[in-house]
Each structure stands twice: as C-alpha cells, then as structure tokens.
Design an enzyme around this catalytic site. Structure first.
Site, PDB file in Angstrom:
ATOM      1  N   LYS A   1       0.930  -1.189   0.171  1.00  0.00           N
ATOM      2  CA  LYS A   1      -0.088  -0.062   0.101  1.00  0.00           C
ATOM      3  C   LYS A   1       0.858   1.168  -0.105  1.00  0.00           C
ATOM      4  CE  LYS A   1      -4.049   1.827   2.370  1.00  0.00           C
ATOM      5  NZ  LYS A   1      -5.266   1.679   3.044  1.00  0.00           N
TER       6      LYS A   1
ATOM      7  N   HIS B   1      -6.450  -7.023  -5.830  1.00  0.00           N
ATOM      8  CA  HIS B   1      -7.653  -6.573  -5.368  1.00  0.00           C
ATOM      9  C   HIS B   1      -8.194  -5.360  -6.618  1.00  0.00           C
ATOM     10  CE1 HIS B   1      -7.472  -7.263  -0.932  1.00  0.00           C
ATOM     11  NE2 HIS B   1      -7.741  -8.319  -1.678  1.00  0.00           N
TER      12      HIS B   1
HETATM   13  C1  RNT Z   1      -6.798  -1.824   2.492  1.00  0.00           C
HETATM   14  C2  RNT Z   1      -6.487  -2.956   1.885  1.00  0.00           C
HETATM   15  C3  RNT Z   1      -7.256  -4.235   2.389  1.00  0.00           C
HETATM   16  C4  RNT Z   1      -8.592  -4.053   2.819  1.00  0.00           C
HETATM   17  C5  RNT Z   1      -9.506  -5.290   3.081  1.00  0.00           C
HETATM   18  C6  RNT Z   1     -10.469  -5.003   4.030  1.00  0.00           C
HETATM   19  O1  RNT Z   1      -6.419  -0.486   1.851  1.00  0.00           O
HETATM   20  O2  RNT Z   1      -7.002  -2.677   0.311  1.00  0.00           O
HETATM   21  O3  RNT Z   1      -7.021  -5.148   1.263  1.00  0.00           O
HETATM   22  O4  RNT Z   1      -9.424  -3.179   1.904  1.00  0.00           O
HETATM   23  O5  RNT Z   1      -8.451  -6.271   3.692  1.00  0.00           O
HETATM   24 ZN    ZN Z   2      -7.003  -4.316  -1.043  1.00  0.00          ZN
END
Ligand code: RNT
Ligand code: ZN
Length: 412
Positions: A224, A282
């Site tokens: 992140k 994701h």
């Molecule tokens: C957070 C991440 C993570 C969460 C979930 C709930 O910035 O994206 O994946 O959104 O684990």
């Molecule tokens: Zn995520």
C-alpha cells in the site's frame, strides 16, 4: 437472426470466437469480498473501522449478523454470472453461545458455518487475517510494532489464520488464497524507517515458518502507499512487499487503489507475471485517492482485464474485488462491481489479441489504434446478454434488488 448470432458473426470477421470467450470467462473465478455487505464491521470486536480505511454513507439495510450477511451474499451471488469464491476476513468469525476468543486464538471451528455456507453455494473460500479494528492494534501498529506483546499477538493471529485457510481448502476441495495486509504506518515523518520494516519482515518469517500445505494455501502479500491518518509512512510499501514475496516464494498482491495516481496496475501485471508463477489482484476503483468506490466498467478495469488475457494468464491471476460503499444499496454495489470485472474480462477476451501483437512486432501502431477503436463499438453487450442468459442470471437486476430491499433490507 438473433442479436447474439449477429454479434458472433461480426466478431468472427476479426477472427474472434465468442463461444471460446464465454467458455473462458465462465471458468475464471472472482473472489467476492464479504466486507461490502456490512461496511467492514465484522462480527468479533465490532470496533469502529481503523487502519487507515473508511466506509462512508449510511444506506439502510446493513447486514448485522452472520445470517443476514449470508442471505445478502447469496442474493448477490444469484445475480452474478460465472465462477465465484467467498472472500472472508478473520473478523467474520462466528462464535456460538457467547464463546468469544481473541484473534490470536481463532480456530477452524469458528468458521464452520462459513464452510457450510460455501458448500451450499458450491464455491471455494479465500481468507484474510484482520490486522485492524481491534484493541490490540496499538499506535496503528501490528506486525511491525516495537511492543513485543502486540507483535506476538498478531504473529499468533497470522498463524491461526494459516490453519483456518488450510481448513477451508480441505473442506471445499478448492485452494484458498490467504492475503496478508497490515495497515501499519505513521501520520508523521518517521525518524527510523528501517526498524518497523525489519520487524514486519521478522514477523512474516515467523508466520510463514509454520508448516502449511502449499498446494492448498496460497499466501499473498498486499502492499500500500498510504492510509488515512497514516500519510507519511507505510511499513508494507510496494518495494517491501514485492521483495518479500519474491524472496520467500509467496504471491504478490496488487490493489489498484494502492499506487500513486498516475501509476497503473495494468502496466505492472506483465512484469510480475515474468517473475511469479501466480499473482493476485484486488480490483477496486479509486477516485482521486484509495477511496474504494464500486468497480465500474471503466478504462483501467478493462486495461487490467486485457493484460490478464493478453499475457494468457487467466489461470495465474487470483482476481478478487475489494471496495466498500455504504452510500448505496450494498447488494447492488456487490453485483455491479463484480459484474463489471466479469464484463471487462469478456471485453478483453473479445479482442483480436494475436493480430494486435503481430502488428506491434511490425511497429504498425496506426493499425493497432484503428482496430482498438473499432473494438470499442463492437456488440459486446449482445455477447454479455447471451452469457447471462446461459448462466441463468437475469440481465436487469435492479428490479430484483429493489424487491429484496423492500422485502428484506428495509425491515432491518
Ligand atoms: C486496505 C486494503 C485491504 C482491505 C481489506 C478490507 O487498503 O485494500 O485489502 O481493503 O482487507
Ligand atoms: Zn485491498
């Protein structure tokens, strides 16, 4: 002639096989995140959300119990075509008769009801340890904490989750992706950037030292760039996570909300595929920042899908959705988001991929541009409708969702 047969012919003129595209799409699983259903609240600590992520909005009908969440999940699944998986967070453990345990002591039995539900739905389960919204998160730190008690607690949580992930895979017969994401970071400029990362590295090593069946559980690590209130420093940065995954033989996970605004995940997929057997995504929609809006059929979603298809990697990319919108009907948020990912994949599967690559090898960017623009107005919608029909999923889901809202959600 039906609209689909006409579309089929039009695509065939470009050498594109709509039947093969639908068959490939049908077999590509999308892991549907449970946390859209209840605004990431969960069932264990019910603390308000933390970790630099936030849901906004107060749309009525949030699922408050396992029963409600499963009912909503099932409703959403009935409106989403293709292969799906549940994607659960550890905070969704289900305790019976008031028997609550800490996250460091979670056991497979606390997820038995989820396994029953997955079996009923005929799907596999992905899993996530929950390193946020909990009293043991101290100073926004978990696995990188300088407080040994805190760090130990979260290491034990990670280990407990590995066993639960293995249990899911064993019970469903479908491998489980277990994604590790920690929120750890600082609002202010740190004086020491190295130590927290060194502790995170040591903590991960300890978790992964636990023996687990690597054919059943794929551990992924999500990076992140920043979180709300954690703007100056993120322990699990892109460089940290990618280096860690690649040296430890686990799988990197890219969330497309987790990069600088002009960076795109679509461009990163091919590089990661060259160095990893599997990669994980994701899929989200970030509006100006990592806002986690519902995924729509937009350019970057299509570009991500095109990359997966062009790299011939539908079976090497774990695709999951990750967003949370509390301002609109949550079932609709689920269905629109996951359908958008599927539709983007179909769009990608209906491109003259080989022809375009061949043109690139001749540096013919004129023709690449012309064909790519033509593709944008091809009758994708007719193939999509046919796909929905064959999957037995209704095309216009709004009526169904409104009815569910009237009958179920509004009574909560
Ligand atoms: C957070 C991440 C993570 C969460 C979930 C709930 O910035 O994206 O994946 O959104 O684990
Ligand atoms: Zn995520």
């Amino acid at each position: 002639m039906s609209r689909y047969s006409e579309a089929k012919e039009m695509y065939a003129k470009y050498g594109i096989d709509t039947e093969a595209a639908m068959a490939a799409l049908k077999n590509t699983p999308i892991a549907v995140h449970c946390w859209q259903g209840d605004d990431v609240v969960g069932f264990d600590s019910r603390e308000s959300l933390s970790g630099g992520i936030q849901t906004t909005g107060n749309y009525p009908g949030r699922a408050r119990t396992p029963k409600e969440l499963m009912a909503d999940y099932a409703e959403a699944f009935s409106l989403i075509p293709g292969k799906k998986k549940l994607n659960l967070h550890a905070s969704y453990a289900i305790f019976e008769d008031g028997e609550a345990v800490g996250r460091d002591k979670l056991l497979p039995k606390h997820f038995k009801k989820w396994v029953d539900f997955a079996k009923e739905m005929g799907v596999g389960i992905d899993f996530n340890p929950t390193f946020f919204a909990h009293p043991m998160v101290k100073d926004n730190l978990t696995l990188s904490s300088p407080d040994e008690e805190v760090r130990r607690y979260w290491i034990n949580h990670g280990i407990a989750c590995l066993k639960i992930a293995e249990y899911f895979a064993t019970e469903t017969g479908i491998p489980t992706v277990m994604n590790i994401w920690i929120p750890d970071g600082y609002k202010e400029i740190p004086a020491d950037r190295l130590s927290p990362r060194a502790r995170f590295k040591a903590s991960l090593d300890e978790i992964l030292d636990t023996p687990y069946d690597k054919t059943k559980v794929y551990v992924t690590l999500e990076s992140k760039v920043f979180g709300i209130g954690l703007e100056s420093y993120t322990v699990g940065s892109a460089e940290f996570c990618l280096s860690y995954s690649d040296t430890r033989g686990i799988t990197p996970l890219m969330d497309n909300g987790h990069y600088h605004p002009t960076e795109v995940v679509s461009d990163k997929i091919s590089s990661l595929l060259l160095f990893n057997e599997k990669i994980a995504l994701h899929v989200t929609r970030s509006v100006r920042w990592d806002s986690d809006h519902v995924v729509i059929f937009d350019d970057e979603t299509k570009e991500i899908a095109k990359e997966i298809v062009r790299c011939n990697a539908l079976d090497r990319v774990f695709i999951a959705t990750d967003y949370f919108d509390a301002s609109i009907n949550r079932i609709s948020a689920w269905v629109t988001g996951v359908r958008s990912v599927a539709k983007a994949l179909l769009f990608a599967l209906l491109q003259p991929t080989e022809k375009l690559a061949e043109l690139q090898s001749k540096s013919d960017f004129t023709e690449i541009m012309v064909i790519s623009e033509e593709m944008k107005t091809m009758p994708l919608g007719d193939v999509w409708s046919e796909y929905l029909r064959r999957e037995g999923v209704c095309e216009n889901y709004l009526e169904r969702i409104k009815e569910y809202e009237r009958e179920v959600l509004s009574k909560r």
